[in-house]
Motif scaffolding. Structure first.
Motif, PDB file in Angstrom:
ATOM      1  N   LEU A   1      29.870  -0.432   8.931  1.00 20.76           N
ATOM      2  CA  LEU A   1      29.857   0.046   7.573  1.00 20.76           C
ATOM      3  C   LEU A   1      30.983  -0.580   6.630  1.00 20.76           C
ATOM      4  CD1 LEU A   1      29.254   3.852   8.347  1.00 20.76           C
ATOM      5  CD2 LEU A   1      27.729   2.148   7.675  1.00 20.76           C
ATOM      6  N   GLN A   2      32.198  -0.840   7.269  1.00 24.73           N
ATOM      7  CA  GLN A   2      33.129  -1.750   6.610  1.00 24.73           C
ATOM      8  C   GLN A   2      32.586  -2.913   6.133  1.00 24.73           C
ATOM      9  OE1 GLN A   2      36.394  -1.336   9.527  1.00 24.73           O
ATOM     10  NE2 GLN A   2      37.471  -0.136   8.157  1.00 24.73           N
ATOM     11  N   LYS A   3      31.855  -3.786   7.002  1.00 22.38           N
ATOM     12  CA  LYS A   3      31.372  -4.855   6.586  1.00 22.38           C
ATOM     13  C   LYS A   3      30.368  -4.854   5.455  1.00 22.38           C
ATOM     14  CE  LYS A   3      29.121  -9.259   8.398  1.00 22.38           C
ATOM     15  NZ  LYS A   3      30.193 -10.254   7.543  1.00 22.38           N
ATOM     16  N   MET A   4      29.360  -3.898   5.593  1.00 24.16           N
ATOM     17  CA  MET A   4      28.339  -3.593   4.664  1.00 24.16           C
ATOM     18  C   MET A   4      29.055  -3.336   3.240  1.00 24.16           C
ATOM     19  SD  MET A   4      25.431  -1.356   6.609  1.00 24.16           S
ATOM     20  CE  MET A   4      24.893  -1.614   8.275  1.00 24.16           C
ATOM     21  N   TRP A   5      29.991  -2.378   3.339  1.00 26.54           N
ATOM     22  CA  TRP A   5      30.522  -1.790   1.924  1.00 26.54           C
ATOM     23  C   TRP A   5      32.167  -1.909   2.106  1.00 26.54           C
ATOM     24  CZ3 TRP A   5      26.766   1.434   4.330  1.00 26.54           C
ATOM     25  CH2 TRP A   5      25.577   1.471   3.400  1.00 26.54           C
ATOM     26  N   PRO A   6      32.719  -3.049   1.838  1.00 28.05           N
ATOM     27  CA  PRO A   6      34.097  -3.627   2.053  1.00 28.05           C
ATOM     28  C   PRO A   6      34.892  -2.432   0.991  1.00 28.05           C
ATOM     29  CG  PRO A   6      32.880  -5.386   1.782  1.00 28.05           C
ATOM     30  CD  PRO A   6      31.976  -4.258   1.324  1.00 28.05           C
ATOM     31  N   ARG A   7      34.532  -1.969  -0.018  1.00 26.53           N
ATOM     32  CA  ARG A   7      35.179  -0.967  -0.850  1.00 26.53           C
ATOM     33  C   ARG A   7      35.219   0.296  -0.533  1.00 26.53           C
ATOM     34  NH1 ARG A   7      34.045  -3.761  -7.014  1.00 26.53           N
ATOM     35  NH2 ARG A   7      34.623  -5.776  -6.596  1.00 26.53           N
ATOM     36  N   LYS A   8      34.370   1.009   0.537  1.00 26.34           N
ATOM     37  CA  LYS A   8      34.297   2.177   0.959  1.00 26.34           C
ATOM     38  C   LYS A   8      35.600   2.471   1.733  1.00 26.34           C
ATOM     39  CE  LYS A   8      29.352   2.807   0.335  1.00 26.34           C
ATOM     40  NZ  LYS A   8      29.154   4.054  -0.481  1.00 26.34           N
ATOM     41  N   LYS A   9      35.948   3.766   1.819  1.00 31.22           N
ATOM     42  CA  LYS A   9      37.028   4.143   2.803  1.00 31.22           C
ATOM     43  C   LYS A   9      36.084   4.653   3.970  1.00 31.22           C
ATOM     44  CE  LYS A   9      41.004   6.930   2.921  1.00 31.22           C
ATOM     45  NZ  LYS A   9      41.738   7.802   2.078  1.00 31.22           N
ATOM     46  N   VAL A  10      36.260   3.928   5.304  1.00 29.64           N
ATOM     47  CA  VAL A  10      35.507   4.770   6.302  1.00 29.64           C
ATOM     48  C   VAL A  10      36.532   4.654   7.329  1.00 29.64           C
ATOM     49  CG1 VAL A  10      33.554   3.952   8.096  1.00 29.64           C
ATOM     50  CG2 VAL A  10      33.493   2.916   5.657  1.00 29.64           C
ATOM     51  N   MET A  11      36.575   5.893   8.000  1.00 30.15           N
ATOM     52  CA  MET A  11      37.565   6.129   9.092  1.00 30.15           C
ATOM     53  C   MET A  11      36.944   6.646  10.144  1.00 30.15           C
ATOM     54  SD  MET A  11      40.545   7.796   6.410  1.00 30.15           S
ATOM     55  CE  MET A  11      39.266   9.036   5.639  1.00 30.15           C
ATOM     56  N   ALA A  12      37.736   6.471  11.376  1.00 32.89           N
ATOM     57  CA  ALA A  12      37.362   6.945  12.717  1.00 32.89           C
ATOM     58  C   ALA A  12      38.352   7.878  13.181  1.00 32.89           C
ATOM     59  CB  ALA A  12      37.246   5.915  13.820  1.00 32.89           C
TER      60      ALA A  12
ATOM     61  N   ILE B   1      16.098   7.761   8.786  1.00 30.64           N
ATOM     62  CA  ILE B   1      16.787   6.402   8.805  1.00 30.64           C
ATOM     63  C   ILE B   1      17.106   6.436   7.048  1.00 30.64           C
ATOM     64  CG2 ILE B   1      17.198   4.019   9.136  1.00 30.64           C
ATOM     65  CD1 ILE B   1      17.376   5.652  11.429  1.00 30.64           C
ATOM     66  N   LYS B   2      15.916   6.533   6.464  1.00 26.68           N
ATOM     67  CA  LYS B   2      15.888   6.512   4.704  1.00 26.68           C
ATOM     68  C   LYS B   2      17.012   7.324   4.378  1.00 26.68           C
ATOM     69  CE  LYS B   2      14.588   4.661   1.088  1.00 26.68           C
ATOM     70  NZ  LYS B   2      15.011   2.881   0.939  1.00 26.68           N
ATOM     71  N   ILE B   3      16.993   8.620   4.848  1.00 21.32           N
ATOM     72  CA  ILE B   3      18.047   9.553   4.259  1.00 21.32           C
ATOM     73  C   ILE B   3      19.561   9.187   4.532  1.00 21.32           C
ATOM     74  CG2 ILE B   3      18.999  11.941   4.523  1.00 21.32           C
ATOM     75  CD1 ILE B   3      15.886  12.511   5.185  1.00 21.32           C
ATOM     76  N   LEU B   4      19.444   8.637   5.867  1.00 20.43           N
ATOM     77  CA  LEU B   4      21.135   8.321   6.387  1.00 20.43           C
ATOM     78  C   LEU B   4      21.429   6.958   5.372  1.00 20.43           C
ATOM     79  CD1 LEU B   4      23.399   7.919   8.139  1.00 20.43           C
ATOM     80  CD2 LEU B   4      21.510   6.586   9.845  1.00 20.43           C
ATOM     81  N   GLN B   5      20.618   6.055   5.151  1.00 22.37           N
ATOM     82  CA  GLN B   5      20.846   5.069   4.156  1.00 22.37           C
ATOM     83  C   GLN B   5      21.287   5.452   3.047  1.00 22.37           C
ATOM     84  OE1 GLN B   5      17.386   2.145   4.924  1.00 22.37           O
ATOM     85  NE2 GLN B   5      19.049   0.821   4.900  1.00 22.37           N
ATOM     86  N   ASN B   6      20.472   6.409   2.338  1.00 21.99           N
ATOM     87  CA  ASN B   6      20.939   6.783   1.089  1.00 21.99           C
ATOM     88  C   ASN B   6      22.365   7.489   0.876  1.00 21.99           C
ATOM     89  OD1 ASN B   6      18.435   6.203   0.097  1.00 21.99           O
ATOM     90  ND2 ASN B   6      17.214   8.064   0.310  1.00 21.99           N
ATOM     91  N   MET B   7      22.291   8.424   2.168  1.00 25.42           N
ATOM     92  CA  MET B   7      23.678   9.172   1.995  1.00 25.42           C
ATOM     93  C   MET B   7      24.966   8.278   2.204  1.00 25.42           C
ATOM     94  SD  MET B   7      23.410  12.129   1.731  1.00 25.42           S
ATOM     95  CE  MET B   7      21.798  13.312   1.460  1.00 25.42           C
ATOM     96  N   LEU B   8      24.581   7.168   3.026  1.00 22.20           N
ATOM     97  CA  LEU B   8      25.813   6.155   3.109  1.00 22.20           C
ATOM     98  C   LEU B   8      25.971   5.438   1.853  1.00 22.20           C
ATOM     99  CD1 LEU B   8      24.625   4.440   6.586  1.00 22.20           C
ATOM    100  CD2 LEU B   8      26.881   5.802   6.079  1.00 22.20           C
ATOM    101  N   ASN B   9      24.920   5.072   1.032  1.00 20.33           N
ATOM    102  CA  ASN B   9      25.283   4.457  -0.344  1.00 20.33           C
ATOM    103  C   ASN B   9      25.853   5.368  -1.258  1.00 20.33           C
ATOM    104  OD1 ASN B   9      24.079   1.787  -0.591  1.00 20.33           O
ATOM    105  ND2 ASN B   9      21.866   2.881   0.113  1.00 20.33           N
ATOM    106  N   LEU B  10      25.585   6.626  -1.136  1.00 19.95           N
ATOM    107  CA  LEU B  10      26.019   7.793  -2.150  1.00 19.95           C
ATOM    108  C   LEU B  10      27.502   7.967  -2.020  1.00 19.95           C
ATOM    109  CD1 LEU B  10      25.038   9.708  -4.349  1.00 19.95           C
ATOM    110  CD2 LEU B  10      24.924  11.516  -2.526  1.00 19.95           C
ATOM    111  N   TYR B  11      27.999   8.008  -0.815  1.00 20.65           N
ATOM    112  CA  TYR B  11      29.703   8.562  -0.722  1.00 20.65           C
ATOM    113  C   TYR B  11      30.556   7.033  -0.421  1.00 20.65           C
ATOM    114  CZ  TYR B  11      27.942  13.126   0.157  1.00 20.65           C
ATOM    115  OH  TYR B  11      27.345  14.414  -0.065  1.00 20.65           O
ATOM    116  N   ASP B  12      31.618   7.383  -1.219  1.00 24.40           N
ATOM    117  CA  ASP B  12      32.735   6.344  -1.035  1.00 24.40           C
ATOM    118  C   ASP B  12      33.702   6.417   0.189  1.00 24.40           C
ATOM    119  OD1 ASP B  12      31.727   4.893  -3.317  1.00 24.40           O
ATOM    120  OD2 ASP B  12      32.993   6.382  -4.610  1.00 24.40           O
ATOM    121  N   THR B  13      33.601   7.939   0.512  1.00 28.17           N
ATOM    122  CA  THR B  13      34.304   7.990   1.708  1.00 28.17           C
ATOM    123  C   THR B  13      33.595   8.484   3.036  1.00 28.17           C
ATOM    124  OG1 THR B  13      36.147   8.633   0.495  1.00 28.17           O
ATOM    125  CG2 THR B  13      36.437   9.462   2.652  1.00 28.17           C
ATOM    126  N   ILE B  14      33.538   7.755   4.230  1.00 27.40           N
ATOM    127  CA  ILE B  14      32.821   8.044   5.046  1.00 27.40           C
ATOM    128  C   ILE B  14      33.678   8.435   6.441  1.00 27.40           C
ATOM    129  CG2 ILE B  14      31.127   7.267   6.913  1.00 27.40           C
ATOM    130  CD1 ILE B  14      30.262   5.292   4.260  1.00 27.40           C
TER     131      ILE B  14
END
Length: 313
Positions: free
Chosen positions: A42-53, A6-19
């Motif tokens: 994720l969009q609510k956590m990081w409104p400025r990130k580009k999150v796509m399905a 979970i810690k690695i997942l959080q770190n990766m989510l923090n690191l990337y601007d496009t998910i």
């Protein structure tokens, strides 16, 4: 699923601007529910990130929402997350492997650990249940479980537990479902919508009920291309009726095969005997009680039925 993952997942989510979030082909409610819930959170956590399905939305589940138009260029600096998919060939989308980092989150037995990080929990009823747990493990409480997130997760859990009838339903599953249902969405209307079928599909279900075979506690049916054309139904929509014969008295297992043109997709279900090893022998896999495989001829399908009877015995 452990704290280190979970810690690695959080770190990766923090690191990337496009998910970019993927799931399997021919998605079911759990695949879509977990995908859209994670995207929304994720969009609510990081409104400025580009999150796509990413992926194709089937007509029968279009009420879930829309997929995003993802281009090959989007993957160049992207974190890619694949949900609810046991092996790489079943991922919906050809560019998932071109991102910078790949994460798999799944509740199926680990056939193919294709991710650089693989978070797998076979004790979860669904990937949607896993996403709920992961969001809590992030340490924000329920701050990012909005009404929409709760709705998607609830539909995913309901779908993969067969409305809580399957034996993958645990006390934890029911506890999570009770929390999700407390959010302000009309769960009755959504479940009714998820169960609705066009009249031609109902006629097709009638054909299935009249024409499946039953021997040695095993039910089976082979849907040809001609039958699909007769009822003007797609192979994907036909597969929704895999459990039509499940209520037959004495039935232990069944296989629902559909000729999709280049392959014959065989969906296998069981009430007691484990069938995922059998599915693996036929180019597939899945859960002990719900798996799928692929055959390439009527003769191979008949051998699969014979092997299923032996498994039940």
């Amino acid at each position: 699923m452990n704290n280190k993952q979970i810690k690695i997942l959080q770190n990766m989510l923090n690191l990337y601007d496009t998910i970019i979030i993927h799931r399997h082909v021919r998605p079911d409610p759990d695949a879509l529910g977990s995908q859209l819930a994670l995207k929304t959170a994720l969009q609510k956590m990081w409104p400025r990130k580009k999150v796509m399905a990413a992926g194709t939305m089937p007509d029968s589940l279009a009420f879930f929402g829309e997929m995003d138009s993802v281009t090959p260029d989007d993957y160049r600096e992207a974190l890619v997350i694949v949900l609810d998919t046991a092996n790489a060939p079943r991922i919906d989308g050809e560019h998932y492997g071109t991102g910078k980092y790949l994460i798999k989150i799944d509740h199926h037995p680990p056939v193919d650990q294709f991710g650089e990080l693989n978070i797998v929990n076979t004790q979860s009823s669904s990937t949607s249940e896993m996403i709920y747990e992961i969001l809590l493990l992030f340490g924000y409480g329920e701050d990012y479980i909005t009404t929409d997130v709760a709705k998607y997760l609830y539909l995913g859990i309901v779908g993969d537990t067969g409305r809580f009838l399957f034996n993958n339903t645990t006390s934890r599953t029911m506890s999570i479902a009770s929390k999700l249902i407390s959010y302000h969405f009309d769960h009755t209307a959504l479940l009714n919508q998820m169960g609705e079928r066009p009249i031609k599909s109902i006629h097709f279900q009638g054909y299935v009920l009249q024409n499946f075979s039953y021997e040695d506690h095993v039910g089976y049916i082979f849907i040809t291309q001609d039958i699909l054309k007769q009822f003007d139904i797609t192979a994907s929509d036909a597969s929704l009726f895999v459990n039509s014969m499940s209520d037959v008295e004495g039935i232990e297992a069944w296989v629902f095969a559909v000729d999709e043109g280049d392959e014959i997709r065989a969906r296998i279900r069981s009430k007691r005997a484990s069938i995922n090893d059998l599915a693996a022998r036929y180019n597939g896999g899945g859960h002990p009680m719900a798996s799928g495989g692929t055959v390439y001829s009527r003769e191979e399908f008949e051998q699969l039925v014979k092997d299923l009877k032996d498994t039940v015995k």
